[in-house]
Design an enzyme around this catalytic site. Structure first.
Site, PDB file in Angstrom:
ATOM      1  N   CYS A 203       7.404  -2.540  52.726  1.00 54.39           N
ATOM      2  CA  CYS A 203       8.027  -1.252  52.366  1.00 54.39           C
ATOM      3  C   CYS A 203       8.851  -1.331  51.079  1.00 54.39           C
ATOM      4  O   CYS A 203       9.116  -0.305  50.450  1.00 54.39           O
ATOM      5  CB  CYS A 203       8.909  -0.752  53.492  1.00 54.39           C
ATOM      6  SG  CYS A 203       8.003  -0.535  55.012  1.00 54.39           S
TER       7      CYS A 203
ATOM      8  N   HIS B  26      13.981   4.581  50.849  1.00 55.54           N
ATOM      9  CA  HIS B  26      12.736   4.437  51.614  1.00 55.54           C
ATOM     10  C   HIS B  26      12.851   5.319  52.862  1.00 55.54           C
ATOM     11  O   HIS B  26      13.875   5.324  53.540  1.00 55.54           O
ATOM     12  CB  HIS B  26      12.549   2.977  52.006  1.00 55.54           C
ATOM     13  CG  HIS B  26      11.458   2.750  53.001  1.00 55.54           C
ATOM     14  ND1 HIS B  26      10.212   3.308  52.871  1.00 55.54           N
ATOM     15  CD2 HIS B  26      11.423   2.016  54.153  1.00 55.54           C
ATOM     16  CE1 HIS B  26       9.451   2.940  53.893  1.00 55.54           C
ATOM     17  NE2 HIS B  26      10.173   2.160  54.687  1.00 55.54           N
TER      18      HIS B  26
ATOM     19  N   ASN C 280       6.858   7.251  57.994  1.00 58.71           N
ATOM     20  CA  ASN C 280       7.091   6.073  57.154  1.00 58.71           C
ATOM     21  C   ASN C 280       5.779   5.697  56.452  1.00 58.71           C
ATOM     22  O   ASN C 280       4.832   5.253  57.111  1.00 58.71           O
ATOM     23  CB  ASN C 280       7.578   4.934  58.057  1.00 58.71           C
ATOM     24  CG  ASN C 280       7.854   3.657  57.288  1.00 58.71           C
ATOM     25  OD1 ASN C 280       7.465   3.502  56.137  1.00 58.71           O
ATOM     26  ND2 ASN C 280       8.522   2.725  57.942  1.00 58.71           N
TER      27      ASN C 280
HETATM   28  N1  ACO Z   1       8.157   7.717  73.222  1.00 55.04           N
HETATM   29  C1  ACO Z   1       8.893   7.613  74.333  1.00 55.04           C
HETATM   30  N2  ACO Z   1       9.539   6.491  74.668  1.00 55.04           N
HETATM   31  C2  ACO Z   1       9.445   5.451  73.836  1.00 55.04           C
HETATM   32  C3  ACO Z   1       8.684   5.501  72.644  1.00 55.04           C
HETATM   33  C4  ACO Z   1       8.015   6.700  72.364  1.00 55.04           C
HETATM   34  N3  ACO Z   1       7.269   6.837  71.259  1.00 55.04           N
HETATM   35  N4  ACO Z   1       8.782   4.313  72.028  1.00 55.04           N
HETATM   36  C5  ACO Z   1       9.572   3.538  72.777  1.00 55.04           C
HETATM   37  N5  ACO Z   1       9.977   4.221  73.885  1.00 55.04           N
HETATM   38  C6  ACO Z   1      10.822   3.786  74.973  1.00 55.04           C
HETATM   39  C7  ACO Z   1      10.840   2.275  75.101  1.00 55.04           C
HETATM   40  O1  ACO Z   1       9.732   1.814  75.841  1.00 55.04           O
HETATM   41  C8  ACO Z   1      12.152   2.057  75.832  1.00 55.04           C
HETATM   42  O2  ACO Z   1      11.956   2.330  77.184  1.00 55.04           O
HETATM   43  P1  ACO Z   1      12.670   1.412  78.304  1.00 55.04           P
HETATM   44  O3  ACO Z   1      14.138   1.614  78.075  1.00 55.04           O
HETATM   45  O4  ACO Z   1      12.150   1.981  79.554  1.00 55.04           O
HETATM   46  O5  ACO Z   1      12.226   0.010  77.998  1.00 55.04           O
HETATM   47  C9  ACO Z   1      13.037   3.152  75.272  1.00 55.04           C
HETATM   48  O6  ACO Z   1      12.155   4.143  74.687  1.00 55.04           O
HETATM   49  C10 ACO Z   1      13.990   2.671  74.206  1.00 55.04           C
HETATM   50  O7  ACO Z   1      13.246   1.865  73.294  1.00 55.04           O
HETATM   51  P2  ACO Z   1      13.908   1.268  72.020  1.00 55.04           P
HETATM   52  O8  ACO Z   1      12.875   0.539  71.234  1.00 55.04           O
HETATM   53  O9  ACO Z   1      15.128   0.506  72.398  1.00 55.04           O
HETATM   54  O10 ACO Z   1      14.318   2.620  71.279  1.00 55.04           O
HETATM   55  P3  ACO Z   1      15.192   2.832  70.022  1.00 55.04           P
HETATM   56  O11 ACO Z   1      16.281   3.747  70.317  1.00 55.04           O
HETATM   57  O12 ACO Z   1      15.540   1.528  69.364  1.00 55.04           O
HETATM   58  O13 ACO Z   1      14.186   3.595  69.062  1.00 55.04           O
HETATM   59  C11 ACO Z   1      12.776   3.091  67.184  1.00 55.04           C
HETATM   60  C12 ACO Z   1      12.954   2.984  68.695  1.00 55.04           C
HETATM   61  C13 ACO Z   1      12.645   4.557  66.811  1.00 55.04           C
HETATM   62  C14 ACO Z   1      11.504   2.355  66.813  1.00 55.04           C
HETATM   63  C15 ACO Z   1      14.003   2.472  66.514  1.00 55.04           C
HETATM   64  O14 ACO Z   1      14.267   1.188  67.016  1.00 55.04           O
HETATM   65  C16 ACO Z   1      13.858   2.374  65.041  1.00 55.04           C
HETATM   66  O15 ACO Z   1      13.872   3.371  64.347  1.00 55.04           O
HETATM   67  N6  ACO Z   1      13.720   1.154  64.479  1.00 55.04           N
HETATM   68  C17 ACO Z   1      13.504   0.962  63.099  1.00 55.04           C
HETATM   69  C18 ACO Z   1      12.063   1.077  62.899  1.00 55.04           C
HETATM   70  C19 ACO Z   1      11.708   1.272  61.485  1.00 55.04           C
HETATM   71  O16 ACO Z   1      12.159   2.177  60.845  1.00 55.04           O
HETATM   72  N7  ACO Z   1      10.857   0.389  61.056  1.00 55.04           N
HETATM   73  C20 ACO Z   1      10.364   0.468  59.811  1.00 55.04           C
HETATM   74  C21 ACO Z   1      11.306  -0.170  58.814  1.00 55.04           C
HETATM   75  S1  ACO Z   1      10.466  -1.296  57.930  1.00 55.04           S
HETATM   76  C22 ACO Z   1       9.164  -0.479  57.407  1.00 55.04           C
HETATM   77  O17 ACO Z   1       9.330   0.589  56.877  1.00 55.04           O
HETATM   78  C23 ACO Z   1       7.816  -1.056  57.756  1.00 55.04           C
END
Ligand code: ACO
Length: 325
Positions: free
Chosen positions: A113, A252, A282
């Site tokens: 990214c 980004h 993204n």
């Molecule tokens: N829909 C519903 N539930 C979901 C989904 C979904 N799409 N995805 C995950 N969950 C569930 C998980 O299974 C988990 O359930 P559980 O508690 O029963 O185990 C729950 O939601 C919480 O999951 P987390 O992963 O802890 O959720 P979080 O609040 O961290 O949000 C997210 C997830 C959106 C991916 C977040 O961590 C995030 O934004 N991370 C950064 C990701 C990013 O931006 N990456 C790219 C940067 S680098 C690049 O650009 C390549």
């Protein structure tokens, strides 16, 4: 010394929109969950005739048209991507052939990214030693080809697209002011994508069960906020500037919560931050040049404005950049 100045921008998004409601039919998720956790409503997904190099070519043509530079006068093409439609030749070579930039040399670079900022920095270093050259810098991705569409943790986040700019040596005081680029390969396991499976039995990667993006979302989130904040504070300090001196910040576009945290920690006015993650998700290396082109075409920058870019991605790779428009 002359630095890389942008004289034309362009972008290209696939036709097809994939909404959160479409995703509800594909994996166990909801519009509400995706919107509150990511700020994404739709993303574009490449269809027939929209391979990575074609999106890149379309963005490049727009940037060239705005710059008034003929493709034959382009000296170098750099494409930042980690999703080329072929491993060889590079996406940049395909773009070169498509636009007829017969006097250019061309190559891809992969910094995930953060790729567009790395590519722009490389262009700047070239221009510092030869200010009369013209360089096409492109960020282009078809992430949809590398997303596991059964994995709700990742498939909701990404989209396809391309952005491009033409840069050349600007008048003194304009162009790239400074860049701070960083990497930490020790943390690669938090965000990665395997290559296609090895055909050499001696170097098989045991856990390679497909060439798609794997991510520890929470950890990536924490690292992304902290790393981008540090890179921004550092680049501002070493240039005797504060966030108040910045006219427009183009980060980004990974996730609205990452951007909100960054805005809060830096105490930067939200009106100064360009955001389009809601429309495109993204798009990795393409996200900054797409946003730059949109902001440019909306007339958001005036000559002399100070722009601030920042990014974070797999590697980890990250960085910040200041540019005088
Ligand atoms: N829909 C519903 N539930 C979901 C989904 C979904 N799409 N995805 C995950 N969950 C569930 C998980 O299974 C988990 O359930 P559980 O508690 O029963 O185990 C729950 O939601 C919480 O999951 P987390 O992963 O802890 O959720 P979080 O609040 O961290 O949000 C997210 C997830 C959106 C991916 C977040 O961590 C995030 O934004 N991370 C950064 C990701 C990013 O931006 N990456 C790219 C940067 S680098 C690049 O650009 C390549």
């Amino acid at each position: 010394m002359k630095h890389a100045s942008v004289i034309g921008t362009g972008s290209c998004l696939p036709e097809r929109k994939l909404t959160n409601f479409d995703l509800e039919k594909m994996v166990d998720t909801s519009d509400e969950w995706i919107t509150t956790r990511t700020g994404i409503h739709t993303r574009r997904i490449a269809g027939k005739g929209e391979e990575n190099y074609r999106l890149a070519t379309c963005a490049a043509r727009e940037a060239l048209a705005m710059s008034g530079i003929d493709a034959k006068d382009i000296d170098l093409i750099i494409v930042a991507t980690f999703t080329p439609h072929m491993m060889m030749p590079s996406c940049a070579c395909f773009v070169q052939a498509e636009i007829g930039a017969s006097n250019a040399y061309a190559y891809d670079m992969n910094a995930a990214c953060a790729g567009f900022l790395y590519a722009l920095d490389m262009a700047d270093k070239n221009i510092c030693s030869n200010p009369d050259i013209n360089i096409l810098v492109i960020g282009s991705e078809t992430l949809s080809a590398h997303v596991n569409w059964q994995d709700r943790n990742t498939c909701i986040l990404f989209g396809d697209g391309a952005g491009a700019c033409v840069v050349t040596g600007g008048i003194d005081g304009t162009g790239i002011v400074d860049s701070k680029l960083c990497s930490d390969g020790n943390l690669w396991k938090l965000l990665y994508m395997h290559s296609p499976k090895s055909l050499n039995p001696e170097i098989i990667q045991e856990d390679n069960n497909g060439c798609h993006i794997k991510m520890m979302g929470r950890d990536v989130f924490k690292h992304a906020v902290r790393a981008m904040e540090e890179a921004i504070v550092d680049i501002l300090e070493r240039n005797n500037l504060t966030v108040n001196d910045v006219d427009l910040m183009i980060p980004h576009q990974a996730n609205i919560r990452i951007l909100n945290k960054l805005v809060e920690r830096l105490d930067v006015s939200r009106e100064k931050v360009y955001i389009n993650v809601n429309k495109y998700g993204n798009t990795s290396a393409a996200s900054i040049p797409i946003a730059l082109d949109e902001a440019n075409r909306q007339g958001k920058m005036n000559r002399g404005d100070l722009l601030l870019f920042c990014s974070f991605g797999g590697g980890f790779t990250w960085g910040s950049m200041l540019m005088r428009w």
